[in-house]
Design a protein around this motif. Structure first.
Motif, PDB file in Angstrom:
ATOM      1  N   LYS A 282       4.986   9.343  -5.307  1.00  0.00           N
ATOM      2  CA  LYS A 282       3.931  10.369  -5.261  1.00  0.00           C
ATOM      3  C   LYS A 282       2.785   9.902  -4.373  1.00  0.00           C
ATOM      4  O   LYS A 282       2.235  10.676  -3.586  1.00  0.00           O
ATOM      5  N   LEU A 283       2.430   8.625  -4.515  1.00  0.00           N
ATOM      6  CA  LEU A 283       1.359   8.078  -3.691  1.00  0.00           C
ATOM      7  C   LEU A 283       1.760   8.093  -2.224  1.00  0.00           C
ATOM      8  O   LEU A 283       0.951   8.402  -1.349  1.00  0.00           O
ATOM      9  N   GLN A 284       3.011   7.772  -1.977  1.00  0.00           N
ATOM     10  CA  GLN A 284       3.506   7.742  -0.606  1.00  0.00           C
ATOM     11  C   GLN A 284       3.393   9.129   0.036  1.00  0.00           C
ATOM     12  O   GLN A 284       2.973   9.273   1.182  1.00  0.00           O
ATOM     13  N   LEU A 285       3.753  10.155  -0.758  1.00  0.00           N
ATOM     14  CA  LEU A 285       3.665  11.523  -0.255  1.00  0.00           C
ATOM     15  C   LEU A 285       2.213  11.876   0.054  1.00  0.00           C
ATOM     16  O   LEU A 285       1.906  12.443   1.109  1.00  0.00           O
ATOM     17  N   ALA A 286       1.317  11.487  -0.856  1.00  0.00           N
ATOM     18  CA  ALA A 286      -0.108  11.765  -0.650  1.00  0.00           C
ATOM     19  C   ALA A 286      -0.602  11.036   0.594  1.00  0.00           C
ATOM     20  O   ALA A 286      -1.399  11.573   1.374  1.00  0.00           O
ATOM     21  N   TYR A 287      -0.106   9.825   0.786  1.00  0.00           N
ATOM     22  CA  TYR A 287      -0.471   9.027   1.960  1.00  0.00           C
ATOM     23  C   TYR A 287      -0.031   9.729   3.252  1.00  0.00           C
ATOM     24  O   TYR A 287      -0.810   9.883   4.189  1.00  0.00           O
ATOM     25  N   ASP A 288       1.220  10.186   3.257  1.00  0.00           N
ATOM     26  CA  ASP A 288       1.752  10.889   4.430  1.00  0.00           C
ATOM     27  C   ASP A 288       0.918  12.128   4.753  1.00  0.00           C
ATOM     28  O   ASP A 288       0.599  12.396   5.913  1.00  0.00           O
ATOM     29  N   ARG A 289       0.590  12.861   3.685  1.00  0.00           N
ATOM     30  CA  ARG A 289      -0.205  14.080   3.868  1.00  0.00           C
ATOM     31  C   ARG A 289      -1.564  13.750   4.479  1.00  0.00           C
ATOM     32  O   ARG A 289      -2.011  14.398   5.423  1.00  0.00           O
ATOM     33  N   ALA A 290      -2.218  12.738   3.914  1.00  0.00           N
ATOM     34  CA  ALA A 290      -3.556  12.378   4.381  1.00  0.00           C
ATOM     35  C   ALA A 290      -3.518  11.931   5.839  1.00  0.00           C
ATOM     36  O   ALA A 290      -4.354  12.332   6.654  1.00  0.00           O
ATOM     37  N   ARG A 291      -2.504  11.147   6.170  1.00  0.00           N
ATOM     38  CA  ARG A 291      -2.397  10.630   7.529  1.00  0.00           C
ATOM     39  C   ARG A 291      -2.138  11.766   8.515  1.00  0.00           C
ATOM     40  O   ARG A 291      -2.727  11.845   9.574  1.00  0.00           O
TER      41      ARG A 291
ATOM     42  N   ALA B 117      -6.206   7.939   3.567  1.00  0.00           N
ATOM     43  CA  ALA B 117      -4.902   7.285   3.674  1.00  0.00           C
ATOM     44  C   ALA B 117      -5.020   5.800   3.339  1.00  0.00           C
ATOM     45  O   ALA B 117      -4.199   5.246   2.611  1.00  0.00           O
ATOM     46  N   LYS B 118      -6.072   5.189   3.856  1.00  0.00           N
ATOM     47  CA  LYS B 118      -6.280   3.752   3.618  1.00  0.00           C
ATOM     48  C   LYS B 118      -6.439   3.484   2.118  1.00  0.00           C
ATOM     49  O   LYS B 118      -5.878   2.538   1.573  1.00  0.00           O
ATOM     50  N   LYS B 119      -7.214   4.339   1.454  1.00  0.00           N
ATOM     51  CA  LYS B 119      -7.422   4.165   0.019  1.00  0.00           C
ATOM     52  C   LYS B 119      -6.107   4.271  -0.736  1.00  0.00           C
ATOM     53  O   LYS B 119      -5.815   3.469  -1.628  1.00  0.00           O
ATOM     54  N   ILE B 120      -5.335   5.276  -0.382  1.00  0.00           N
ATOM     55  CA  ILE B 120      -4.048   5.465  -1.060  1.00  0.00           C
ATOM     56  C   ILE B 120      -3.139   4.267  -0.820  1.00  0.00           C
ATOM     57  O   ILE B 120      -2.460   3.786  -1.724  1.00  0.00           O
TER      58      ILE B 120
ATOM     59  N   LYS C 182      11.503  17.934  -2.088  1.00  0.00           N
ATOM     60  CA  LYS C 182      12.599  17.335  -1.315  1.00  0.00           C
ATOM     61  C   LYS C 182      12.188  15.995  -0.732  1.00  0.00           C
ATOM     62  O   LYS C 182      12.942  15.036  -0.736  1.00  0.00           O
ATOM     63  N   GLU C 183      10.958  15.948  -0.237  1.00  0.00           N
ATOM     64  CA  GLU C 183      10.459  14.715   0.357  1.00  0.00           C
ATOM     65  C   GLU C 183      10.351  13.605  -0.698  1.00  0.00           C
ATOM     66  O   GLU C 183      10.714  12.458  -0.455  1.00  0.00           O
ATOM     67  N   LEU C 184       9.883  13.995  -1.901  1.00  0.00           N
ATOM     68  CA  LEU C 184       9.790  13.012  -2.981  1.00  0.00           C
ATOM     69  C   LEU C 184      11.175  12.447  -3.303  1.00  0.00           C
ATOM     70  O   LEU C 184      11.348  11.238  -3.468  1.00  0.00           O
TER      71      LEU C 184
END
Ligand SMILES: [Zn+2]
Length: 372
Positions: A211-220, A228-231, A180-182
């Protein structure tokens, strides 16, 4: 394997007038359809779907049950033999899925298994039907369904809707919430672009960014700021490579402004103090605006003569050291250097080119020769 003489069946014993694809309604003939076994196609003699619809059903099967299963399902459905040799080499590649069934049909046609000895098309049972042979030992004839399978369990196992899984893939083990978030992120970042129309490549890139944005949100959210910075950097780079950042967008879509033209003209001397030169002055200037080549005119003659000599040799004629009058050009606007440079002279020496001889120009009014 020796080719068996094969008698083609007379297409249809005209018991049925016309046969139509049961899906799209197109008339089925030997070109649009596939001749099928008399078992189960006794009167119509053609597979009930046209070729195009068969291919589409194949894709449908391939998507839900995988490409391997799709070949078997289609063979069974259309009563055609499953012949492994006819499976195209690209069977498991997603990109070639759009052609795979048609490729199978084509391959099948040139195997010895497409027709029976009596000339009739072979049926499903005449191909390989033993699933333990097709799939190896994992599958036996007495393999049973897994215990406890039921529709509601099967459905609840895979998160996301079918469309979501298709759009986003299933590699990252996303939950319903993630899907849903994607979708939500995609709706936001694609809204501007969707208006202008999007090609597949752009859509793909946008989805990757989501997808990267979702991974970023998760990491943060998990406090992993270095991750998060790497993503963030990867995303940024990706957008840059695809000219997707706001500032790239601007520079790309910037309309040519009159100011820019004027500035360029000014630089070229056509405009002075913001005003275009008077017509006659401008014309003279434009006429005098010629390219200047870093090459001497004599050297050009050598080049032309070599080209002509090459043509002569191709026509079986010998080389000549004479440049025909028709190919002797007069420099008009000082495009070329007046004398040969040392490097040019060295080149003609290295190539052992004979000295240049010029065919005398015929007096004015007579026809000039062109290269003989
Ligand atoms: Zn059809």
């Amino acid at each position: 394997m020796p080719r068996k003489a094969r008698k083609r069946p007379t297409a249809v014993k005209q018991e049925v007038e016309n046969i139509y694809c049961v899906n799209c309604g197109a008339i089925i003939d030997e070109y649009s359809g596939v001749l099928a076994s008399p078992d189960w196609y006794a009167d119509t003699r053609f597979v009930h779907y046209c070729r195009a619809c068969q291919q589409r059903q194949f894709e449908d099967f391939a998507e839900t049950m995988g490409p391997a299963m799709a070949f078997i399902l289609c063979c069974a459905s259309y009563n055609l033999p499953f012949i492994p040799e006819a499976v195209p080499r690209t069977a498991y590649e997603d990109e070639s899925r759009e052609m795979n069934w048609l490729a199978y049909l084509q391959n099948l046609e040139i195997t010895d298994y497409r027709y029976r000895r009596d000339g009739e098309p072979a049926s499903f049972v005449e191909g390989i039907t033993d699933l333990s042979v097709i799939f190896g030992d994992n599958f036996q004839k007495d393999t049973r369904f897994a215990t406890g399978i039921a529709m509601d369990k099967a459905a609840s196992r895979a998160p996301g809707t079918r469309a979501q899984r298709k759009n986003w893939g299933t590699q990252d083990k996303w939950t319903d919430e993630d899907y849903k978030e994607l979708d939500r992120i995609y709706a936001i970042i694609s809204s501007e672009r969707a208006k202008a129309g999007m090609d597949e490549q752009t859509e793909f890139t946008l989805r990757e960014i989501c997808k990267l944005q979702l991974a970023y949100d998760r990491a943060r959210a998990a406090g992993k700021y270095d991750v998060a910075k790497k993503i963030y950097d990867i995303t940024s780079k990706m957008m840059e490579n695809n000219s997707m950042r706001k500032k790239d967008e601007n520079s790309q879509t910037e309309a040519p402004k009159l100011d820019n033209f004027i500035a360029k003209f000014e630089k070229a001397g056509y405009v002075q103090n913001g005003k275009i030169l008077p017509y006659d002055v401008l014309l003279r200037k434009l006429r005098g605006d010629h390219a200047k080549y870093p090459m001497s005119h004599d050297y050009l003659d050598f080049i032309i003569r070599e080209i002509l000599n090459c043509m002569r040799e191709n026509m079986g004629m010998g080389k000549t050291s004479v440049l025909p009058a028709g190919f002797q050009m007069k420099p008009k606007c000082g495009e070329f250097e007046p004398t040969m440079s040392a490097a040019e002279k060295k080149t003609t020496r290295d190539l052992k080119l004979p000295p240049m001889q010029y065919e005398p120009k015929p007096p004015r009014g007579t026809k000039q020769s062109k290269g003989d």
